[in-house]
Write a protein that holds these residues in place. Structure first.
Motif, PDB file in Angstrom:
ATOM      1  N   VAL A 106      -5.267  27.639 -34.977  1.00 29.72           N
ATOM      2  CA  VAL A 106      -6.052  26.869 -34.122  1.00 29.72           C
ATOM      3  C   VAL A 106      -7.599  27.232 -34.030  1.00 29.72           C
ATOM      4  N   SER A 107      -7.600  28.857 -34.134  1.00 22.99           N
ATOM      5  CA  SER A 107      -8.645  29.223 -34.202  1.00 22.99           C
ATOM      6  C   SER A 107      -9.544  29.353 -35.268  1.00 22.99           C
ATOM      7  N   LEU A 109      -9.704  26.232 -36.904  1.00 20.61           N
ATOM      8  CA  LEU A 109     -10.094  24.819 -37.061  1.00 20.61           C
ATOM      9  C   LEU A 109     -11.534  24.634 -37.175  1.00 20.61           C
ATOM     10  N   SER A 110     -11.836  23.477 -37.765  1.00 24.27           N
ATOM     11  CA  SER A 110     -13.312  23.104 -37.534  1.00 24.27           C
ATOM     12  C   SER A 110     -13.455  22.494 -36.202  1.00 24.27           C
ATOM     13  N   ARG A 111     -14.689  22.360 -35.647  1.00 27.17           N
ATOM     14  CA  ARG A 111     -14.882  21.805 -34.369  1.00 27.17           C
ATOM     15  C   ARG A 111     -14.427  20.245 -34.369  1.00 27.17           C
ATOM     16  N   ASP A 113     -11.873  19.199 -36.160  1.00 26.95           N
ATOM     17  CA  ASP A 113     -10.519  18.994 -36.457  1.00 26.95           C
ATOM     18  C   ASP A 113      -9.999  19.639 -34.791  1.00 26.95           C
ATOM     19  N   GLU A 114     -10.507  20.231 -34.094  1.00 25.79           N
ATOM     20  CA  GLU A 114     -10.010  20.808 -32.777  1.00 25.79           C
ATOM     21  C   GLU A 114     -10.189  19.558 -32.021  1.00 25.79           C
ATOM     22  N   GLU A 115     -11.383  19.134 -31.881  1.00 24.58           N
ATOM     23  CA  GLU A 115     -11.818  17.788 -31.125  1.00 24.58           C
ATOM     24  C   GLU A 115     -10.374  16.764 -31.188  1.00 24.58           C
ATOM     25  N   LEU A 117      -7.561  17.365 -32.506  1.00 25.41           N
ATOM     26  CA  LEU A 117      -6.337  17.640 -32.117  1.00 25.41           C
ATOM     27  C   LEU A 117      -5.965  17.665 -30.554  1.00 25.41           C
ATOM     28  N   HIS A 118      -7.181  17.886 -29.981  1.00 17.95           N
ATOM     29  CA  HIS A 118      -7.121  17.767 -28.440  1.00 17.95           C
ATOM     30  C   HIS A 118      -6.861  16.272 -27.946  1.00 17.95           C
TER      31      HIS A 118
END
Length: 139
Positions: A106-107, A109-111, A113-115, A117-118
């Protein structure tokens, strides 16, 4: 001559060839013969090499095949997303510290990809709540 990974110099690793064959099959609209797969792969592979890779993937249960003339036409059992997700699960299962692996993943991930995933997790939670007959606010 062999390099550090044990593969012969100038040759592709079997995993790389398998990945290329799978990619060609995933991109196709229908099952492909060995000749059709060969035509879609870069480089100058031998026909027998492609046959060997297709046979190995079939033996692993990753492909289905049906008669096409004197040979076979092959198609993947799972789509690319399912295959990749299965590989990710397998890697996660082999780690000794699941939390550390997920945290590192998770740390990095691109912004975007993080969004994503959320959003996917929120959708998954909503689906679980609906299946259990409760709402996000509680039972």
């Amino acid at each position: 001559m062999r390099d550090r990974e044990g593969e012969a110099s100038g040759r592709r690793a079997r995993g790389e060839l398998e990945s290329g064959v799978l990619a060609a099959l995933w991109a196709a609209d229908s099952a492909l013969t060995a000749r059709q797969v060969l035509d879609r792969l870069p480089g100058d592979l031998a026909y027998t090499t492609v046959l060997t890779i297709l046979s190995r993937l079939y033996d692993k249960g990753m492909l289905v095949r049906h008669r096409a003339g004197r040979g076979y036409a092959y198609a993947p059992v799972r789509d690319e997303a399912s295959h990749t997700a299965e590989q990710m699960h397998a890697l996660l299962e082999h780690g000794s510290d699941r939390e550390a692996v997920l945290s590192r993943f998770v740390s990095e991930l691109s912004r975007e990809d993080e969004e994503l995933l959320h959003r996917l997790l929120a959708r998954s939670d909503a689906g679980r709540d609906d299946a259990n007959g409760s709402t996000a606010e509680g039972p």
